[in-house]
Design a protein around this motif. Structure first.
Motif, mmCIF file in Angstrom:
data_model
loop_
_atom_site.group_PDB
_atom_site.id
_atom_site.type_symbol
_atom_site.label_atom_id
_atom_site.label_comp_id
_atom_site.label_asym_id
_atom_site.label_seq_id
_atom_site.Cartn_x
_atom_site.Cartn_y
_atom_site.Cartn_z
ATOM 1 N N GLU A 9 35.366 30.505 17.798
ATOM 2 C CA GLU A 9 35.656 29.526 18.120
ATOM 3 C C GLU A 9 34.735 28.563 19.399
ATOM 4 O O GLU A 9 33.441 28.240 18.677
ATOM 5 C CB GLU A 9 37.109 28.851 17.972
ATOM 6 N N LEU A 10 34.846 29.635 20.087
ATOM 7 C CA LEU A 10 34.531 28.997 21.332
ATOM 8 C C LEU A 10 32.736 28.841 21.137
ATOM 9 O O LEU A 10 31.916 27.867 21.557
ATOM 10 C CB LEU A 10 34.689 29.013 22.660
ATOM 11 N N PHE A 11 32.518 30.385 20.854
ATOM 12 C CA PHE A 11 31.002 30.161 21.223
ATOM 13 C C PHE A 11 30.693 30.220 19.464
ATOM 14 O O PHE A 11 29.166 29.571 19.654
ATOM 15 C CB PHE A 11 30.788 32.597 20.857
ATOM 16 N N GLU A 12 30.905 30.093 18.503
ATOM 17 C CA GLU A 12 30.137 29.595 17.247
ATOM 18 C C GLU A 12 30.429 27.606 17.377
ATOM 19 O O GLU A 12 29.631 27.050 16.392
ATOM 20 C CB GLU A 12 31.167 29.107 16.132
ATOM 21 N N GLY A 13 30.607 27.127 18.495
ATOM 22 C CA GLY A 13 30.515 25.775 18.472
ATOM 23 C C GLY A 13 32.005 24.536 17.938
ATOM 24 O O GLY A 13 31.893 23.277 18.160
ATOM 25 N N ARG A 14 32.824 25.319 17.205
ATOM 26 C CA ARG A 14 33.709 24.718 16.501
ATOM 27 C C ARG A 14 35.061 24.385 17.430
ATOM 28 O O ARG A 14 35.536 22.982 17.957
ATOM 29 C CB ARG A 14 34.515 25.234 15.525
ATOM 30 N N LEU A 15 34.610 24.648 19.017
ATOM 31 C CA LEU A 15 35.525 24.082 20.297
ATOM 32 C C LEU A 15 35.280 24.093 21.255
ATOM 33 O O LEU A 15 33.597 25.559 21.585
ATOM 34 C CB LEU A 15 36.705 25.297 20.128
ATOM 35 N N LYS A 16 34.677 23.137 22.052
ATOM 36 C CA LYS A 16 34.063 22.828 23.130
ATOM 37 C C LYS A 16 34.177 22.680 23.920
ATOM 38 O O LYS A 16 35.229 22.448 24.235
ATOM 39 C CB LYS A 16 32.838 21.297 22.642
ATOM 40 N N SER A 17 34.231 22.113 25.159
ATOM 41 C CA SER A 17 34.252 22.160 26.595
ATOM 42 C C SER A 17 35.372 20.924 26.461
ATOM 43 O O SER A 17 34.564 19.559 26.078
ATOM 44 C CB SER A 17 32.924 22.130 27.693
ATOM 45 N N ARG B 134 21.956 25.950 19.633
ATOM 46 C CA ARG B 134 23.197 25.881 18.781
ATOM 47 C C ARG B 134 23.697 24.304 19.457
ATOM 48 O O ARG B 134 24.282 23.242 18.454
ATOM 49 C CB ARG B 134 24.284 26.615 19.042
ATOM 50 N N GLY B 135 23.522 23.976 20.691
ATOM 51 C CA GLY B 135 24.406 22.654 21.367
ATOM 52 C C GLY B 135 25.544 22.935 21.643
ATOM 53 O O GLY B 135 27.092 22.174 21.740
ATOM 54 N N VAL B 136 26.050 24.539 21.843
ATOM 55 C CA VAL B 136 26.806 24.692 22.577
ATOM 56 C C VAL B 136 27.967 24.320 24.265
ATOM 57 O O VAL B 136 28.682 24.069 24.257
ATOM 58 C CB VAL B 136 27.253 26.232 21.733
ATOM 59 N N LEU B 137 26.709 24.191 24.719
ATOM 60 C CA LEU B 137 27.268 24.770 25.798
ATOM 61 C C LEU B 137 26.897 23.226 26.329
ATOM 62 O O LEU B 137 26.881 21.605 25.849
ATOM 63 C CB LEU B 137 26.489 24.951 26.565
ATOM 64 N N SER B 138 28.383 23.006 27.531
ATOM 65 C CA SER B 138 28.489 21.714 28.166
ATOM 66 C C SER B 138 27.233 20.793 29.099
ATOM 67 O O SER B 138 26.026 22.101 29.433
ATOM 68 C CB SER B 138 29.026 22.114 29.321
#
Length: 222
Positions: free
Chosen positions: A22-30, A216-220
């Motif tokens: 979930e985290l790496f796919e961006g469904r969970l974020k910081s 993907r725009g996933v990182l903080s």
């Protein structure tokens, strides 16, 4: 969180894999709060393995538990990811250095065989390529690591597969070359060279993971 289609076993390891996915796919974020009831429902598990998984994830700095407030995702940024890969590379480098010193013919033969399987694998069969890479790294760590070293590396066993799949854009030829260089150095008895190649391979993987997650725009802060 999305419903998982298939659950292999109802264990804390599956829960850890799920949260990391979930985290790496961006469904969970910081900063997100993890709804533990949703995790139980998505995986069809009780609260016990979920609580055990949260303890593991908190130990590894992925989440934090706030008293009376719940479980939250810790900052997920480029620097933290590169630190993770640096640590894995250094620890794996110790293992391959020891393998070069030991000259265990059985382990060396097994590693050479795995590299040849990797070389002949279909580049389009990403699952098989990934499986062989995992086998090579696991064998190096198991055969070259002490009990303590293996325990430290085990803390990344859930994190590593998810991260590697995200950063899997390297060419097949480069993947083969990276592992072949390590094994050749082990065969030559050059522990420092083996450790250097293994560390650089992990650094390269970290850079690719960061680049993809930034895309993907996933990182903080991304």
């Amino acid at each position: 969180m999305q419903q998982r289609r298939l659950v292999r076993t109802k264990t804390r390891a599956v829960v850890v894999d799920y949260v990391l996915e979930e985290l790496f796919e961006g469904r969970l974020k910081s900063g997100d709060r993890i709804d533990l009831d949703e995790v139980c429902e998505a995986l069809g598990v009780s609260r016990l393995p979920v609580r055990e998984a949260i303890v593991m994830l908190e130990r590894d700095g992925i989440v934090s538990t706030k008293y009376h407030r719940g479980v939250y995702v810790e900052p997920f940024d480029a620097e933290s990811i590169m630190d993770d890969f640096e640590i894995m590379g250094v620890l794996s480098g110790i293992a391959v250095r020891r393998l070069a010193e030991k000259q265990d013919t059985e382990t060396i033969a097994a590693l050479q065989g795995l590299v040849e399987e990797l070389r002949s694998a279909d580049p389009e069969d990403r699952d098989r390529v990934f499986e062989l890479v995992q086998q090579i790294i696991t064998l190096e760590q198991r055969a070259g690591g002490s009990r303590r070293l293996r325990a430290e590396l085990r803390s990344y066993h859930g994190y590593l597969p998810q991260a590697f799949r995200v950063g899997a854009g390297r060419s097949h030829a480069r993947t083969v070359e990276a592992h072949d260089l390590v094994v050749r150095a082990i065969v030559a008895g050059d522990g420092e060279e083996a450790a250097r190649h293994r560390l650089e391979d992990f650094r390269d993987a970290g850079r690719r993971v960061v680049a993809e997650l930034e895309r993907r725009g996933v990182l903080s802060g991304a």
